[in-house]
Design a protein around this motif. Sequence first.
Motif, PDB file in Angstrom:
ATOM      1  N   GLN A 138       1.329  -1.441   0.352  1.00 59.80           N
ATOM      2  CA  GLN A 138       0.038  -0.034  -0.184  1.00 59.80           C
ATOM      3  C   GLN A 138       0.996   1.321  -0.003  1.00 59.80           C
ATOM      4  N   LEU A 139       1.119   1.673  -1.456  1.00 63.07           N
ATOM      5  CA  LEU A 139       1.388   2.727  -0.835  1.00 63.07           C
ATOM      6  C   LEU A 139       1.324   3.825   0.067  1.00 63.07           C
ATOM      7  N   PHE A 140       2.406   5.001   0.063  1.00 64.16           N
ATOM      8  CA  PHE A 140       1.992   6.014   0.794  1.00 64.16           C
ATOM      9  C   PHE A 140       2.022   7.318  -0.020  1.00 64.16           C
ATOM     10  N   VAL A 141       0.655   8.015   0.641  1.00 56.33           N
ATOM     11  CA  VAL A 141       0.421   9.718   0.824  1.00 56.33           C
ATOM     12  C   VAL A 141       2.560  10.386  -0.215  1.00 56.33           C
ATOM     13  N   GLU A 142       2.971  10.003   1.579  1.00 56.08           N
ATOM     14  CA  GLU A 142       4.133  10.952   1.453  1.00 56.08           C
ATOM     15  C   GLU A 142       4.735  10.185   1.885  1.00 56.08           C
ATOM     16  N   GLN A 155       0.678   4.357  11.282  1.00 57.84           N
ATOM     17  CA  GLN A 155       1.730   4.270  11.340  1.00 57.84           C
ATOM     18  C   GLN A 155       2.677   4.809  12.156  1.00 57.84           C
ATOM     19  N   LEU A 203      -0.811  12.490  12.013  1.00 54.05           N
ATOM     20  CA  LEU A 203      -1.460  12.005  10.721  1.00 54.05           C
ATOM     21  C   LEU A 203      -3.688  11.628  11.787  1.00 54.05           C
ATOM     22  N   SER A 248      -5.690  13.557   6.073  1.00 53.84           N
ATOM     23  CA  SER A 248      -5.128  12.445   5.583  1.00 53.84           C
ATOM     24  C   SER A 248      -4.415  11.436   6.666  1.00 53.84           C
ATOM     25  N   ASP A 249      -4.418   9.786   6.513  1.00 54.48           N
ATOM     26  CA  ASP A 249      -4.191   8.703   6.918  1.00 54.48           C
ATOM     27  C   ASP A 249      -2.209   8.471   6.381  1.00 54.48           C
ATOM     28  N   ASN A 250      -2.535   9.539   5.242  1.00 53.87           N
ATOM     29  CA  ASN A 250      -1.084   8.508   4.739  1.00 53.87           C
ATOM     30  C   ASN A 250      -1.080   7.834   3.846  1.00 53.87           C
ATOM     31  N   PHE A 251      -2.437   7.416   3.817  1.00 55.00           N
ATOM     32  CA  PHE A 251      -2.930   6.029   2.172  1.00 55.00           C
ATOM     33  C   PHE A 251      -4.216   6.805   1.295  1.00 55.00           C
ATOM     34  N   ARG A 252      -4.542   7.574   2.049  1.00 50.76           N
ATOM     35  CA  ARG A 252      -5.616   8.667   1.115  1.00 50.76           C
ATOM     36  C   ARG A 252      -5.292  10.308   1.713  1.00 50.76           C
ATOM     37  N   LEU A 253      -6.582  10.913   0.938  1.00 50.54           N
ATOM     38  CA  LEU A 253      -5.997  12.105   1.840  1.00 50.54           C
ATOM     39  C   LEU A 253      -7.385  13.116   1.212  1.00 50.54           C
ATOM     40  N   PHE A 313       2.122  18.697   8.130  1.00 49.98           N
ATOM     41  CA  PHE A 313       1.223  18.610   7.648  1.00 49.98           C
ATOM     42  C   PHE A 313       1.574  17.202   5.910  1.00 49.98           C
ATOM     43  N   PRO A 314       0.781  16.374   5.808  1.00 51.16           N
ATOM     44  CA  PRO A 314       1.578  15.943   3.930  1.00 51.16           C
ATOM     45  C   PRO A 314       0.748  17.163   3.199  1.00 51.16           C
ATOM     46  N   ASP A 315       1.438  17.789   1.630  1.00 46.97           N
ATOM     47  CA  ASP A 315       0.844  19.219   0.946  1.00 46.97           C
ATOM     48  C   ASP A 315       0.076  18.085  -0.193  1.00 46.97           C
ATOM     49  N   LYS A 359       1.431  19.159  -3.420  1.00 44.69           N
ATOM     50  CA  LYS A 359       2.171  18.263  -4.579  1.00 44.69           C
ATOM     51  C   LYS A 359       1.903  17.148  -5.367  1.00 44.69           C
ATOM     52  N   LEU A 360       0.618  16.432  -4.937  1.00 43.73           N
ATOM     53  CA  LEU A 360       0.331  15.295  -4.955  1.00 43.73           C
ATOM     54  C   LEU A 360      -0.915  14.988  -6.184  1.00 43.73           C
TER      55      LEU A 360
END
Lengths: 563, 370
Positions: free
Chosen positions: A421-425, A476, B158, B176-181, B243-245, B248-249
């Motif tokens: 499962q790929l990470f967002v970041e 995580q 997160l 985001s839980d880093n698997f989805r946002l 926090f994830p940006d 950028k994605l």
Amino acid sequence: MAAIRTLPDDLINAIAAGEVVERPASCAKELVENSLDAQSSWVEITYRQGGMAEITVADDGHGIPAGEVVLALERHATSKLSDFADLDQITSLGFRGEALPAIAQVSRLQVLTRAAGDQTATRVVVEGGRMLLRERVAAACGTTVAVRDLFFNTPARQAHLRSADVEGARLVQEVSRLALAAPAVGFRVSTDQRLVLATDGNGDLLAAAASVWGLDVAEDLVPIFDQHSDVTISGLISRPHRARGNRQAQIVVVNGRAVNNPRLRYAAEQAYRDHLMRGRFPYLVLCLQLPARNVDPNVHPSKWEVRLRAEDELAAHVYEASRRALGLERRVVGESQTWASAQGATPSVADLSQAHQIGFEPVHLASSAVALGDPPTAVSQVRTLFLVAADEHSLYLIDQHAAHERIAFEALSAVDRPQAQLFVEPRRVRLLPAEAAQVLALQAELAEAGMEIDALGSQGELVVRSLPSALAGVDQGALVHNLLVDVAACASVSEATERSRRVRTAMAACRAAVKRGDRLSAPEQQALIDALWRCAEPRHCPHGRPVWISLPFGSLEHHLGRS
Amino acid sequence: MLSFEIPASRLTEPLQLVLRATATRDLVPALTGILIEAQDDQLSLTGTDFDLGLRMSVDAKVTSPGRALIPARSLAELARRIPPASLVEVKAVDGKATMRFGKSRFDLPTLIDTDYPSVDFGADSQGEGKTLKAAALRHVLGRVTYAAAQRDDSLPILLGIKVSFNSDGHLEVCASDNFRLAWAQTTTEAVGLNAEVVVKARALTEMVRSLPDEDVRVALSERQMFFRSGSVQGFCQRVEGQFPDHRKLIKETYETTIQVQVADVIQAGERASLATDVRSPQVILRAGEDGVSLSAESAEMGSAYEDIPATWSGAPVEIAFNPKFLIDALKNAGAEAVDIGFNGPLSAARLHPTGAPDDHLALVLPIRRM
């Protein structure tokens, strides 16, 4: 100052004797091996005071012809070897001609023997290497050797002996090995009119194991078998829950000779890696048949160690055969885990005879095994540690953490679905530089399990790009860091498949640790049990601890006085 | 000594509300209590678990001003069962709170009120606060909260929702839980507030749920985000970290775009996920000449194939997802139809309401199949 001089012969012989015979157990071993080499169908061993006062070994073997008895008592006199070429083809247990003369040097020895072709038997009495008597007497075919007052003339060696109980136990242990190595020979061992060990010599290894280790152990033994080119591996190994705190119940038999071969033993133990707790060792009898030229027993005077050609390859075969044998017995309800056997109930003889029927055909074992039924119904959760469940027959107490570990481990191990499962970041994780180096050495194994990592330039910093999807959605936070720290330890494992398995065990443990103490709703409890029951090996966590215990209602009622 | 009288009908609701902010675990025993402070014919009820703080004031007849800390759960449960028409008389003294109503009398042990932390509801910051509609906050949060991490032991950042105000009244939220946002935005009246904070999703959800459906004044300090609306005041603790940006994605262009009805995909996805291994679930989405489909299979559970009515443009794609992540995103899209964009099997899929790409978007990271 004493001048250097040649030692008198009897002194040389007394010193050399110590190399072969160091205690009653080794004396008994030599004598029994002679009996086995003489094609005996039974061997009877009696001893007194742990063998220090007397050891008698009687057999029905082919005996020693009258004309050769005296020769047999001379050093390096043997019937088993005549020239150098024979050294490459040794198939007998003894061959040096050292045993009998050595024992004769340090004891009061009597040999009574009659070869099949002779009319009369010969009786010889030797004391400290000097022959006192030689006469013709009437006796049945076979050989009886009586050793009295062992080490009576070498007090230094006598001083090294332990108590009669200890020496006696060693003697029985030694003979037990030989009995397991030669299941076609009947063994009787007794001391002071008390029968200590008896095997019936019908050639059935399982029966011999039942005699030596007990019926309950024999019930938990599964046959292993493997054959390739000119090597045959057979034997018995115990199911994972039947283990001991030491390796005394492990024997390796090479071409009928019980030997010490740590490499092969270790290979078999490796097969239990996920199923046995540290410090627990399986019961095993590993029998290898291989061409005599592949074995060199001439390494050590007691022949206890042998060299094998292509030992690594053999070890790999032993490992595979053991895995297969253990894999086949998955989904068999383990009797020893039930309450009844925890209370010491002994399996009936009928059970054992059923085990006999199973014999050495592993396929039968799997098909005749009791399959694990439908998952039990969740009843409750206790202290966020245990699940209580029940089916028609039994009550189950399930270790929630161990169950999570097993489920996660199998999800991670399934070769048909490693998923990342790929990470967002990408996650950055800082480890100690040494740990990071170890983790990077495991890059391939981690990626294979679904965790992609890379170094991030500076020392100790790593980026993690994905998690095994079985771990995703759990957490995580600490997970990734803890996981990598745990995984780092696996880098030292040299074998690739073993390394991968350790990596997955570490991952499973991490996931389970995250789920520790979770309060589960009723549907969640059931889902966990269902998932556990779908596992290939649901009864043990990857570290080998049992996942549950079951209490048959029958025995519960019995204990509560409701029979 | 504290004593006051209040109609039961006026006490019940504020207690239920403040209860939400009290700690359920007794790591700090004082936080399992509701602090009642009485003076000038006003009661102030306070609960906090540090992440979230709620305070409500109600009118009462105060006969003796003072304060008492009463175990929240028993107090709220009792208050719920008092006949609404009764007049309740409360007296707290010597470690005991006595409540009388009708012919009943209850004694509750009190907690030690001097252990209660001093809580700041941002009285000093309110001057710089801005006002917006509670409904606007609720709307955007409803789109994104699902994507925040749930577990206490997750990476703290997160667990949060990023809330950004910009000076022209623009409000953006992201989780985001880093698997989805998930990201959503709206326009508010809070012109002039320029800030970006991350607060815990659970606290923010409870906070917004507790606000009356009217204007809410929002203010910020270095460590907290404050809310005030009518008789309700509250704060959410800020979370520190990067926090994830999402910017950028998000790619400029997507190689593949499909347009689907949300309900179709949810139903198909839920059916297909029955055929996946629960230990490691995945569904495969295919889009191409043959249309759009979802499929799943596992050794134990069999297989599923779902044809999905859709329009497709661009390159064919085959991509695997955790079905939960895909379905969550669809359920919270707040639209009947969505556009989903893909850039190959290893890049995040972007999902937004058809025709309204700027209101809301979700990114779902795929599973790499090996």
